[in-house]
Design an enzyme around this catalytic site. Sequence first.
Site, PDB file in Angstrom:
ATOM      1  N   ARG A 194       9.206  -1.851 -12.972  1.00  0.00           N
ATOM      2  CA  ARG A 194      10.258  -1.997 -14.045  1.00  0.00           C
ATOM      3  C   ARG A 194      11.030  -0.673 -14.093  1.00  0.00           C
ATOM      4  O   ARG A 194      10.565   0.400 -13.562  1.00  0.00           O
ATOM      5  CB  ARG A 194       9.545  -2.148 -15.537  1.00  0.00           C
ATOM      6  CG  ARG A 194       9.305  -3.373 -15.617  1.00  0.00           C
ATOM      7  CD  ARG A 194       8.903  -3.613 -17.241  1.00  0.00           C
ATOM      8  NE  ARG A 194       7.641  -3.009 -17.473  1.00  0.00           N
ATOM      9  CZ  ARG A 194       7.485  -2.781 -18.702  1.00  0.00           C
ATOM     10  NH1 ARG A 194       8.202  -3.038 -19.738  1.00  0.00           N
ATOM     11  NH2 ARG A 194       6.064  -1.911 -18.967  1.00  0.00           N
TER      12      ARG A 194
ATOM     13  N   ASP B 121       2.346  -2.911   4.405  1.00  0.00           N
ATOM     14  CA  ASP B 121       3.773  -2.738   3.434  1.00  0.00           C
ATOM     15  C   ASP B 121       5.023  -2.860   4.347  1.00  0.00           C
ATOM     16  O   ASP B 121       4.605  -2.860   5.619  1.00  0.00           O
ATOM     17  CB  ASP B 121       3.613  -1.111   2.831  1.00  0.00           C
ATOM     18  CG  ASP B 121       4.657  -1.072   1.586  1.00  0.00           C
ATOM     19  OD1 ASP B 121       3.995  -1.070   0.520  1.00  0.00           O
ATOM     20  OD2 ASP B 121       5.764  -1.372   1.633  1.00  0.00           O
TER      21      ASP B 121
ATOM     22  N   ILE C 104      -1.853  -7.456  -8.906  1.00  0.00           N
ATOM     23  CA  ILE C 104      -1.699  -6.553  -9.967  1.00  0.00           C
ATOM     24  C   ILE C 104      -0.013  -6.767 -10.190  1.00  0.00           C
ATOM     25  O   ILE C 104       0.556  -6.200 -11.241  1.00  0.00           O
ATOM     26  CB  ILE C 104      -1.915  -5.194  -9.304  1.00  0.00           C
ATOM     27  CG1 ILE C 104      -3.125  -4.839  -8.933  1.00  0.00           C
ATOM     28  CG2 ILE C 104      -1.140  -4.087  -9.928  1.00  0.00           C
ATOM     29  CD1 ILE C 104      -3.569  -3.631  -8.123  1.00  0.00           C
TER      30      ILE C 104
ATOM     31  N   ASN D 180       9.850 -10.835  -7.421  1.00  0.00           N
ATOM     32  CA  ASN D 180       8.257 -10.715  -7.152  1.00  0.00           C
ATOM     33  C   ASN D 180       7.504 -12.140  -6.728  1.00  0.00           C
ATOM     34  O   ASN D 180       6.737 -12.083  -6.101  1.00  0.00           O
ATOM     35  CB  ASN D 180       7.586  -9.870  -8.151  1.00  0.00           C
ATOM     36  CG  ASN D 180       8.041  -8.568  -8.256  1.00  0.00           C
ATOM     37  OD1 ASN D 180       8.596  -8.009  -7.319  1.00  0.00           O
ATOM     38  ND2 ASN D 180       7.591  -7.715  -9.167  1.00  0.00           N
TER      39      ASN D 180
ATOM     40  N   ASP E 121      -4.853  -2.542 -19.648  1.00  0.00           N
ATOM     41  CA  ASP E 121      -4.663  -2.506 -20.991  1.00  0.00           C
ATOM     42  C   ASP E 121      -5.981  -2.072 -21.651  1.00  0.00           C
ATOM     43  O   ASP E 121      -5.960  -1.514 -22.809  1.00  0.00           O
ATOM     44  CB  ASP E 121      -4.422  -4.124 -21.291  1.00  0.00           C
ATOM     45  CG  ASP E 121      -3.018  -4.524 -20.647  1.00  0.00           C
ATOM     46  OD1 ASP E 121      -2.099  -3.468 -20.775  1.00  0.00           O
ATOM     47  OD2 ASP E 121      -3.104  -5.468 -20.281  1.00  0.00           O
TER      48      ASP E 121
ATOM     49  N   HIS F 230      -0.704 -10.109 -19.935  1.00  0.00           N
ATOM     50  CA  HIS F 230      -0.522  -8.633 -19.704  1.00  0.00           C
ATOM     51  C   HIS F 230       1.019  -8.567 -19.640  1.00  0.00           C
ATOM     52  O   HIS F 230       1.779  -8.058 -18.856  1.00  0.00           O
ATOM     53  CB  HIS F 230      -0.973  -8.282 -18.311  1.00  0.00           C
ATOM     54  CG  HIS F 230      -0.325  -6.910 -17.609  1.00  0.00           C
ATOM     55  ND1 HIS F 230      -1.040  -5.840 -18.373  1.00  0.00           N
ATOM     56  CD2 HIS F 230       0.380  -6.454 -16.998  1.00  0.00           C
ATOM     57  CE1 HIS F 230      -0.302  -4.718 -17.822  1.00  0.00           C
ATOM     58  NE2 HIS F 230       0.602  -5.404 -16.860  1.00  0.00           N
TER      59      HIS F 230
ATOM     60  N   ALA G  22       0.833  -1.228  -0.145  1.00  0.00           N
ATOM     61  CA  ALA G  22       0.028   0.063  -0.083  1.00  0.00           C
ATOM     62  C   ALA G  22       1.031   1.318  -0.220  1.00  0.00           C
ATOM     63  O   ALA G  22       0.359   2.388  -0.378  1.00  0.00           O
ATOM     64  CB  ALA G  22      -1.012  -0.009   1.175  1.00  0.00           C
ATOM     65  N   ALA G  23       2.198   1.285   0.420  1.00  0.00           N
ATOM     66  CA  ALA G  23       3.060   2.564   0.465  1.00  0.00           C
ATOM     67  C   ALA G  23       3.571   2.800  -0.799  1.00  0.00           C
ATOM     68  O   ALA G  23       4.448   3.738  -0.934  1.00  0.00           O
ATOM     69  CB  ALA G  23       3.960   2.096   1.483  1.00  0.00           C
ATOM     70  N   GLY G  24       3.339   1.926  -1.967  1.00  0.00           N
ATOM     71  CA  GLY G  24       4.229   2.237  -3.071  1.00  0.00           C
ATOM     72  C   GLY G  24       3.419   3.021  -4.183  1.00  0.00           C
ATOM     73  O   GLY G  24       2.549   3.785  -3.904  1.00  0.00           O
ATOM     74  N   GLY G  25       4.098   3.158  -5.231  1.00  0.00           N
ATOM     75  CA  GLY G  25       3.810   4.194  -6.393  1.00  0.00           C
ATOM     76  C   GLY G  25       2.179   4.021  -6.568  1.00  0.00           C
ATOM     77  O   GLY G  25       1.395   4.855  -7.102  1.00  0.00           O
TER      78      GLY G  25
HETATM   79  P1  NAI Z   1       6.606   0.308  -5.997  1.00  0.00           P
HETATM   80  O1  NAI Z   1       7.971  -0.109  -5.765  1.00  0.00           O
HETATM   81  O2  NAI Z   1       6.370   1.972  -6.032  1.00  0.00           O
HETATM   82  O3  NAI Z   1       5.730  -0.229  -4.803  1.00  0.00           O
HETATM   83  C1  NAI Z   1       5.728  -1.378  -4.359  1.00  0.00           C
HETATM   84  C2  NAI Z   1       5.726  -1.434  -2.805  1.00  0.00           C
HETATM   85  O4  NAI Z   1       5.676  -3.037  -2.545  1.00  0.00           O
HETATM   86  C3  NAI Z   1       6.537  -0.957  -1.963  1.00  0.00           C
HETATM   87  O5  NAI Z   1       5.918   0.084  -1.320  1.00  0.00           O
HETATM   88  C4  NAI Z   1       7.168  -1.849  -1.336  1.00  0.00           C
HETATM   89  O6  NAI Z   1       7.690  -1.595  -0.135  1.00  0.00           O
HETATM   90  C5  NAI Z   1       6.273  -2.836  -1.326  1.00  0.00           C
HETATM   91  N1  NAI Z   1       6.819  -4.180  -1.167  1.00  0.00           N
HETATM   92  C6  NAI Z   1       7.950  -4.868  -1.257  1.00  0.00           C
HETATM   93  N2  NAI Z   1       7.788  -6.133  -0.829  1.00  0.00           N
HETATM   94  C7  NAI Z   1       6.973  -6.310  -0.199  1.00  0.00           C
HETATM   95  C8  NAI Z   1       6.351  -7.622   0.633  1.00  0.00           C
HETATM   96  N3  NAI Z   1       7.023  -8.339   0.743  1.00  0.00           N
HETATM   97  N4  NAI Z   1       5.272  -7.187   1.329  1.00  0.00           N
HETATM   98  C9  NAI Z   1       4.674  -6.266   1.161  1.00  0.00           C
HETATM   99  N5  NAI Z   1       5.008  -5.069   0.295  1.00  0.00           N
HETATM  100  C10 NAI Z   1       6.071  -5.179  -0.306  1.00  0.00           C
HETATM  101  O7  NAI Z   1       6.075  -0.225  -7.239  1.00  0.00           O
HETATM  102  P2  NAI Z   1       4.621  -0.008  -8.373  1.00  0.00           P
HETATM  103  O8  NAI Z   1       5.062   1.140  -9.129  1.00  0.00           O
HETATM  104  O9  NAI Z   1       3.610   0.448  -7.062  1.00  0.00           O
HETATM  105  O10 NAI Z   1       4.326  -1.269  -8.919  1.00  0.00           O
HETATM  106  C11 NAI Z   1       4.095  -2.620  -7.964  1.00  0.00           C
HETATM  107  C12 NAI Z   1       3.835  -3.706  -8.862  1.00  0.00           C
HETATM  108  O11 NAI Z   1       3.010  -3.435  -9.701  1.00  0.00           O
HETATM  109  C13 NAI Z   1       5.072  -3.806  -9.799  1.00  0.00           C
HETATM  110  O12 NAI Z   1       5.584  -5.319  -9.784  1.00  0.00           O
HETATM  111  C14 NAI Z   1       4.732  -3.326 -11.205  1.00  0.00           C
HETATM  112  O13 NAI Z   1       5.515  -4.041 -12.312  1.00  0.00           O
HETATM  113  C15 NAI Z   1       3.288  -3.929 -11.265  1.00  0.00           C
HETATM  114  N6  NAI Z   1       2.492  -3.062 -12.028  1.00  0.00           N
HETATM  115  C16 NAI Z   1       1.435  -3.923 -12.743  1.00  0.00           C
HETATM  116  C17 NAI Z   1       0.515  -3.206 -13.613  1.00  0.00           C
HETATM  117  C18 NAI Z   1      -0.546  -4.058 -14.135  1.00  0.00           C
HETATM  118  O14 NAI Z   1      -1.170  -3.570 -15.169  1.00  0.00           O
HETATM  119  N7  NAI Z   1      -1.107  -5.274 -13.529  1.00  0.00           N
HETATM  120  C19 NAI Z   1       0.714  -1.868 -13.894  1.00  0.00           C
HETATM  121  C20 NAI Z   1       1.770  -1.283 -13.386  1.00  0.00           C
HETATM  122  C21 NAI Z   1       2.705  -1.870 -12.667  1.00  0.00           C
END
Ligand code: NAI
Length: 369
Positions: A107, A54, A145, A120, A184, A212, A20-23
């Site tokens: 990425r 998170d 996601i 992941n 998409d 995807h 929940a703390a991520g982008g």
């Molecule tokens: P981010 O790096 O900004 O956020 C990810 C968060 O996950 C961080 O806050 C991190 O602390 C947390 N995290 C890492 N390990 C963890 C764990 N073991 N338990 C709980 N939290 C954990 O990344 P962002 O941009 O939020 O992307 C997240 C994922 O979503 C990526 O894998 C990205 O590729 C994917 N994504 C999927 C899309 C889709 O269409 N399905 C579109 C865009 C991104």
Amino acid sequence: MPYIESSEKKGSVKVALLGAAGGIGQPLTLLLKTQLGAKILGQENKQLELALYDIAPILEGVSADVSHVNTPVLLKHYIPKDRDDESALSECLQGASLVIIPAGVPRKPGMSRDDLFAINAGIIRTLAKGIAGNCDLSKVFVLVISNPVNSLVPVMVEELAKEAKRLEIAAPVQRRVFGVTHLDAVRASTFLQQLTNYSGNRVPSVPVIGGHSGETILPLFGEAQKELGFSDEQLAKLVHRVQYGGDEVVEAKKGAGSATLSMAYAGYEFASNFADLLLGTVDKINVTTFISLLDADKAPVAEGASEVLEATDNTEYFAVPLEVTAEEGIVKIDTSFLTQLNENNTRKLLTACISALKKNIELGITFAS
Ligand code: NAI
């Protein structure tokens, strides 16, 4: 009284957001707090809890910030004290009936979604164990996601199935795990709007099936082409832009991550269907999403799955339009899109989609086994 009992009351729903703390997690938290709150406004028999998890300490600040938004969604957050602390994840997940997962690394320029798998997949395995230990596997919906969706959904399904077997629970988890490919479809709709110069201010709906990532993403523009009469060259450009639309964002962010805001929007649109179902506002929902076409006994998971398997050379996981109920999970696949696969332009795309997708799926299944 443990939450698991209260969340089983119709109209009382606990949503867990992991990562929940991520982008993506931060804007998705805001959308869930505001928009889910609007769904239950003034309805005394409905109750919504949003549980954030998170490993990043900034979650405390995100939660404090969003908790000041005055909608009737109860907000809680959980951060593990150290690497060995499993209690935060357990408490977050306890009794949740909807689990949304954007946890994991995104990425950077030059990376494919497959490059994220090594990190992941381990995260998804840990979260799957948490879900199995703290949620009712015959009731919970899990929305993945994190990328690569094509491989991580098989990891989640296989891990949950293993846990269900170990715990001797008869739960058809294959009907309750969904890969979030909705971005998409959002992109396909947007790019079509741009092609028509936003004429009529309409939001066209374009089915996007397959997987995807790159060529596994299969947008079906056939109906739109017939209606709007654009050329095959324009069609090819549209298809390519949907397949590689994520790269536009990754490159523009120059190493600072991938799509987050548009993903949070798509993630909310998708998850909100499940919230409606769990709140009892509707009896069934229709969504297009990446699922297992087979159940634990390797039989077709629901009505329509055998037709899709036949049309896709037995690709075990595929994004398809389907119908979901709260009790049964996936009940029916809408196979009407299959006729579009026979169109000339689509046949070639389907062959490339299947070949790449099968490798992605195999990667996930091998990891889990
Ligand atoms: P981010 O790096 O900004 O956020 C990810 C968060 O996950 C961080 O806050 C991190 O602390 C947390 N995290 C890492 N390990 C963890 C764990 N073991 N338990 C709980 N939290 C954990 O990344 P962002 O941009 O939020 O992307 C997240 C994922 O979503 C990526 O894998 C990205 O590729 C994917 N994504 C999927 C899309 C889709 O269409 N399905 C579109 C865009 C991104």
